[in-house]
Design an enzyme around this catalytic site. Sequence first.
Site, PDB file in Angstrom:
ATOM      1  N   CYS A  85       0.911  -1.139   0.174  1.00  0.00           N
ATOM      2  CA  CYS A  85      -0.018  -0.064  -0.081  1.00  0.00           C
ATOM      3  C   CYS A  85       0.819   1.218   0.012  1.00  0.00           C
ATOM      4  CB  CYS A  85      -0.966   0.123   1.176  1.00  0.00           C
ATOM      5  SG  CYS A  85      -1.755  -1.633   1.338  1.00  0.00           S
ATOM      6  N   CYS A 212     -13.404  -0.557   7.833  1.00  0.00           N
ATOM      7  CA  CYS A 212     -12.582  -0.915   6.714  1.00  0.00           C
ATOM      8  C   CYS A 212     -12.430  -0.043   5.439  1.00  0.00           C
ATOM      9  CB  CYS A 212     -12.662  -2.479   6.391  1.00  0.00           C
ATOM     10  SG  CYS A 212     -12.784  -3.689   7.507  1.00  0.00           S
ATOM     11  N   LYS A 333     -10.262   5.482   4.062  1.00  0.00           N
ATOM     12  CA  LYS A 333     -11.360   5.050   4.435  1.00  0.00           C
ATOM     13  C   LYS A 333     -12.536   5.618   3.506  1.00  0.00           C
ATOM     14  CE  LYS A 333     -14.204   3.384   7.191  1.00  0.00           C
ATOM     15  NZ  LYS A 333     -15.128   3.389   5.548  1.00  0.00           N
ATOM     16  N   HIS A 337      -9.159   3.280  -1.726  1.00  0.00           N
ATOM     17  CA  HIS A 337      -7.476   2.850  -1.631  1.00  0.00           C
ATOM     18  C   HIS A 337      -7.357   1.969  -2.719  1.00  0.00           C
ATOM     19  CE1 HIS A 337      -3.943   1.700   0.380  1.00  0.00           C
ATOM     20  NE2 HIS A 337      -4.192   0.573   0.875  1.00  0.00           N
TER      21      HIS A 337
END
Lengths: 390, 133
Positions: A85, A212, A333, A337
């Site tokens: 990430c 998540c 969030k 992402h």
Amino acid sequence: MRKVVIAGVGMTPFGISEKTNIEMFSEAALTAIADSNIEPADIQALFFGNCLGGFEEGQLHMAPFAHSAIGLPISAPATRFESACATATVAIRHAALLVGAGVYDMVLAGGTERATVMSTPLATRTFAMASHALYESPTGITFPGVFAMAAYLYAANYHIHIKELKLHMAEIAVKNHYHGAKNPKAHFQKEIDTDKVLNGMMVADPLQLLDCCPFSDGAAAVVIMDALKAKELVKKPIYIAGMGQASAGPLYVQKNLTRVRAREVASQAAYSQANISPKEIDVCELHDCFTIAEILAVESLGFYEFGKGYDAATKGETRLGGKVVVNPSGGLKAKGHPIGATGAAQVTEIVEQLRGEAGDRQVKGAKIGLVDTLGGDLGTVCNLILRSES
Amino acid sequence: MKSPLTFNRYQEAMGLGRLLGLHCEDCGASTVPPQAVCRECGGWNLTIKEIDKTGILRTFTVIRVAPEGMTPPYIVALVETGSGACLMGNLNGVDPDEAGMELMGREVSISTQVVKGDVYACGDIRSPVFTLA
Ligand SMILES: [Zn+2]
């Protein structure tokens, strides 16, 4: 080191896209190039981030194809970066190091990811490939599972009842969705309340669905430039004042998952290079892949003492108007992402904030911003400190 | 420089009911799973040592959305062995829907199970299994 700036930025909307990885990257890259008042022919190297192209499109070695798709010169090498990430932030840091060293004057860096083309089980499997394949993945651990284990440990270590901790975690989701609702490029642009978070399906105990971040598609890119060159080209170059990157091993080596050691070391290096303290940060884009992750981050970045950062969102201290605004873009969030692009989108947000161009989500008078990106099982952290003045 | 304990030998020993690690002759720390150098001090002076198959459950989660090929719900836990080294594994014998924070700090015994490798994995892998002592 020469002074290095970000001359231009670009990003696609984040969410679910019909476009290919390279189409999305091209859109972001050409926006960043135009924003820098240069042509593709001026770029001397491409540092290209992508994590899962092999699974998304059956495509490896995407960098030279992206290079050709946006008309970069054959003399500009295109290199792929992968740090889970943290991919794009790591690419940007390396671009800045080489510009600072005088190897290049202008480098394009960023990333792209098309995660939603994968089914949820395949996406979950491929994201979990960033865990140790021999000693962790066989347990069936998932990316939410890692942070779920950190959440239980946080509650136990700091003697906070898990129900209380979860309420504060939900407040982080509410805050980041509130910010995301002001961001026309965010994956989720709708406000939510704590009831909605606490009634969501359980993903990995104690994390529920809205604890998540989503799987998203998107791309973002920035032009890294020698400060002297940039002065001739753009009105508001944003200075890279400090950088840090650090690495830690797998979870079974890190043991205490409430302390992200790589972040403590990386951010310290960035603060020290920039010669500032955490108190001086006006705005921060940090790695809130899960609500608990934002708590771990505000502590290891030095905004709060360890064990004291869990109620920052509840108290409004990290919301727009608070003492340190965290994730005004909506964060991972709510903004989304797309893993290979995330770091470059965080940088894009901070650049727009420091230029005073962030619209409804502008942090008033922001002069110093921090970017924080985490890769994998807390194994990579990369931090950048940006300033509107040199 | 070659580590005395390879992945394959570690796995074979697990199949025979033994948990092998590396003992550091420089600092005394245990390293398990195996790697090239001591995880505590980076020392190269390592000898194979049998690790006691008990430990303390430090944290856990119940996986409810699983990777492709896995069937939820199941419990993943981080266990600190008596040697100080930690292992990731599955907690068996506890109903995932009953699993709560009272599990943390409980003593466990350590065995292993074979996890079928999927199309991406490098074959079947023996992985730690914990049961409450
Ligand atoms: Zn040692």
